[in-house]
Motif scaffolding. Structure first.
Motif, mmCIF file in Angstrom:
data_model
loop_
_atom_site.group_PDB
_atom_site.id
_atom_site.type_symbol
_atom_site.label_atom_id
_atom_site.label_comp_id
_atom_site.label_asym_id
_atom_site.label_seq_id
_atom_site.Cartn_x
_atom_site.Cartn_y
_atom_site.Cartn_z
ATOM 1 N N TYR A 3 75.498 -39.166 -24.365
ATOM 2 C CA TYR A 3 74.548 -39.846 -23.492
ATOM 3 C C TYR A 3 73.860 -38.802 -22.615
ATOM 4 O O TYR A 3 74.510 -38.079 -21.859
ATOM 5 N N ALA A 4 72.559 -38.693 -22.738
ATOM 6 C CA ALA A 4 71.801 -37.655 -22.030
ATOM 7 C C ALA A 4 71.597 -38.035 -20.575
ATOM 8 O O ALA A 4 71.072 -39.100 -20.274
ATOM 9 N N GLU A 5 72.023 -37.182 -19.691
ATOM 10 C CA GLU A 5 71.794 -37.363 -18.275
ATOM 11 C C GLU A 5 71.552 -35.991 -17.642
ATOM 12 O O GLU A 5 71.877 -34.962 -18.227
ATOM 13 N N SER A 6 70.995 -35.997 -16.458
ATOM 14 C CA SER A 6 70.571 -34.757 -15.825
ATOM 15 C C SER A 6 71.748 -33.836 -15.493
ATOM 16 O O SER A 6 71.643 -32.620 -15.629
ATOM 17 N N ASN A 7 72.892 -34.392 -15.091
ATOM 18 C CA ASN A 7 74.039 -33.560 -14.752
ATOM 19 C C ASN A 7 74.545 -32.796 -15.975
ATOM 20 O O ASN A 7 74.838 -31.607 -15.901
ATOM 21 N N LYS A 8 74.631 -33.475 -17.114
ATOM 22 C CA LYS A 8 75.069 -32.816 -18.341
ATOM 23 C C LYS A 8 74.052 -31.762 -18.782
ATOM 24 O O LYS A 8 74.424 -30.686 -19.252
ATOM 25 N N ALA A 9 72.777 -32.063 -18.596
ATOM 26 C CA ALA A 9 71.742 -31.094 -18.954
ATOM 27 C C ALA A 9 71.831 -29.860 -18.057
ATOM 28 O O ALA A 9 71.676 -28.721 -18.532
ATOM 29 N N CYS A 10 72.098 -30.059 -16.779
ATOM 30 C CA CYS A 10 72.258 -28.922 -15.869
ATOM 31 C C CYS A 10 73.481 -28.088 -16.235
ATOM 32 O O CYS A 10 73.440 -26.857 -16.178
ATOM 33 N N ASN A 11 74.567 -28.767 -16.604
ATOM 34 C CA ASN A 11 75.762 -28.039 -17.041
ATOM 35 C C ASN A 11 75.465 -27.212 -18.290
ATOM 36 O O ASN A 11 75.880 -26.056 -18.395
ATOM 37 N N LEU A 12 74.752 -27.800 -19.231
ATOM 38 C CA LEU A 12 74.383 -27.084 -20.448
ATOM 39 C C LEU A 12 73.521 -25.871 -20.107
ATOM 40 O O LEU A 12 73.751 -24.770 -20.608
ATOM 41 N N ALA A 13 72.552 -26.062 -19.243
ATOM 42 C CA ALA A 13 71.689 -24.949 -18.848
ATOM 43 C C ALA A 13 72.482 -23.854 -18.142
ATOM 44 O O ALA A 13 72.239 -22.664 -18.348
ATOM 45 N N HIS A 14 73.441 -24.252 -17.325
ATOM 46 C CA HIS A 14 74.290 -23.274 -16.629
ATOM 47 C C HIS A 14 75.057 -22.410 -17.641
ATOM 48 O O HIS A 14 75.104 -21.188 -17.511
ATOM 49 N N PHE A 15 75.631 -23.040 -18.645
ATOM 50 C CA PHE A 15 76.370 -22.283 -19.645
ATOM 51 C C PHE A 15 75.446 -21.432 -20.515
ATOM 52 O O PHE A 15 75.827 -20.352 -20.952
ATOM 53 N N LEU A 16 74.238 -21.904 -20.753
ATOM 54 C CA LEU A 16 73.270 -21.092 -21.495
ATOM 55 C C LEU A 16 72.898 -19.839 -20.705
ATOM 56 O O LEU A 16 72.730 -18.756 -21.278
ATOM 57 N N ILE A 17 72.793 -19.973 -19.389
ATOM 58 C CA ILE A 17 72.522 -18.801 -18.548
ATOM 59 C C ILE A 17 73.678 -17.821 -18.646
ATOM 60 O O ILE A 17 73.476 -16.611 -18.775
ATOM 61 N N LYS A 18 74.905 -18.328 -18.600
ATOM 62 C CA LYS A 18 76.089 -17.454 -18.698
ATOM 63 C C LYS A 18 76.138 -16.724 -20.037
ATOM 64 O O LYS A 18 76.669 -15.629 -20.127
ATOM 65 N N ALA A 20 73.498 -15.693 -21.589
ATOM 66 C CA ALA A 20 72.247 -14.912 -21.642
ATOM 67 C C ALA A 20 71.245 -15.520 -22.617
ATOM 68 O O ALA A 20 70.459 -14.828 -23.228
ATOM 69 N N ARG A 21 71.260 -16.828 -22.756
ATOM 70 C CA ARG A 21 70.280 -17.548 -23.587
ATOM 71 C C ARG A 21 69.266 -18.173 -22.631
ATOM 72 O O ARG A 21 69.197 -19.390 -22.443
ATOM 73 N N TYR A 22 68.460 -17.307 -22.028
ATOM 74 C CA TYR A 22 67.598 -17.681 -20.920
ATOM 75 C C TYR A 22 66.463 -18.621 -21.320
ATOM 76 O O TYR A 22 66.130 -19.534 -20.566
ATOM 77 N N ASP A 23 65.854 -18.395 -22.459
ATOM 78 C CA ASP A 23 64.739 -19.257 -22.873
ATOM 79 C C ASP A 23 65.197 -20.699 -23.075
ATOM 80 O O ASP A 23 64.506 -21.643 -22.663
ATOM 81 N N ARG A 26 65.878 -22.245 -19.676
ATOM 82 C CA ARG A 26 64.632 -22.581 -18.979
ATOM 83 C C ARG A 26 64.003 -23.856 -19.565
ATOM 84 O O ARG A 26 63.471 -24.684 -18.849
ATOM 85 N N TYR A 27 64.116 -24.028 -20.871
ATOM 86 C CA TYR A 27 63.596 -25.230 -21.520
ATOM 87 C C TYR A 27 64.335 -26.481 -21.040
ATOM 88 O O TYR A 27 63.722 -27.495 -20.704
ATOM 89 N N ILE A 28 65.666 -26.409 -20.978
ATOM 90 C CA ILE A 28 66.478 -27.539 -20.508
ATOM 91 C C ILE A 28 66.140 -27.853 -19.051
ATOM 92 O O ILE A 28 65.973 -29.023 -18.675
ATOM 93 N N HIS A 29 66.027 -26.823 -18.235
ATOM 94 C CA HIS A 29 65.687 -27.053 -16.826
ATOM 95 C C HIS A 29 64.317 -27.696 -16.687
ATOM 96 O O HIS A 29 64.110 -28.547 -15.817
ATOM 97 N N GLY A 30 63.384 -27.283 -17.524
ATOM 98 C CA GLY A 30 62.055 -27.893 -17.486
ATOM 99 C C GLY A 30 62.106 -29.377 -17.797
ATOM 100 O O GLY A 30 61.415 -30.183 -17.158
ATOM 101 N N ASP A 31 62.930 -29.732 -18.776
ATOM 102 C CA ASP A 31 63.079 -31.154 -19.112
ATOM 103 C C ASP A 31 63.678 -31.940 -17.950
ATOM 104 O O ASP A 31 63.259 -33.067 -17.665
ATOM 105 N N VAL A 32 64.675 -31.370 -17.291
ATOM 106 C CA VAL A 32 65.283 -32.064 -16.145
ATOM 107 C C VAL A 32 64.255 -32.187 -15.028
ATOM 108 O O VAL A 32 64.119 -33.239 -14.402
ATOM 109 N N TRP A 33 63.509 -31.115 -14.784
ATOM 110 C CA TRP A 33 62.522 -31.111 -13.697
ATOM 111 C C TRP A 33 61.416 -32.141 -13.951
ATOM 112 O O TRP A 33 60.935 -32.780 -13.026
ATOM 113 N N ARG A 34 61.051 -32.313 -15.219
ATOM 114 C CA ARG A 34 60.004 -33.271 -15.564
ATOM 115 C C ARG A 34 60.529 -34.710 -15.627
ATOM 116 O O ARG A 34 59.763 -35.642 -15.840
ATOM 117 N N GLY A 35 61.837 -34.904 -15.463
ATOM 118 C CA GLY A 35 62.398 -36.249 -15.407
ATOM 119 C C GLY A 35 62.695 -36.871 -16.754
ATOM 120 O O GLY A 35 62.682 -38.091 -16.883
#
Length: 111
Positions: A3-18, A20-23, A26-35
């Motif tokens: 089930y897609a929700e913003s908290n899970k997306a932020c967690n995924l983005a956090h682990f992608l940063i760890k 070094a999968r920055y692009d 950034r894509y996941i964060h953009g989706d969260v930011w756009r709602g």
């Protein structure tokens, strides 16, 4: 299916940063930011996205280093260290010093 929700997306983005999968992060964060995820309009989520984007900006290499093909700074750094160590430290034998001295006379010994 997850089930897609913003908290899970932020967690995924956090682990992608760890990782070094920055692009991708950034894509996941953009989706969260756009709602695009449930709960994206929450102020706590917006604050977390801003913090993670700041972390992403701090960790991501500058754009001029990203576009150089064939340049991997981690591999270049490790190879340089290995070359420095091999030139700086001579290889040591694992034998005791007394056996090193005897081995030079080994051919002269009679059985």
């Amino acid at each position: 299916m997850i089930y897609a929700e913003s908290n899970k997306a932020c967690n995924l983005a956090h682990f992608l940063i760890k990782q070094a999968r920055y692009d991708e992060a950034r894509y996941i964060h953009g989706d969260v930011w756009r709602g695009k995820y449930l709960g994206s309009d929450d102020t706590k989520t917006k604050n977390r996205v801003e913090e993670l984007l700041l972390e992403l900006d701090l960790k991501q290499p500058p754009p001029f280093l990203q576009n150089i093909s064939g340049l991997d700074l981690d591999d270049d750094f490790v190879n340089g260290l290995e070359q420095l160590i091999s030139e700086w430290a001579r290889p040591k034998s694992r034998r005791l010093p007394i056996f090193e001295e005897i081995s030079t006379f080994r051919d002269q010994l009679a059985c």
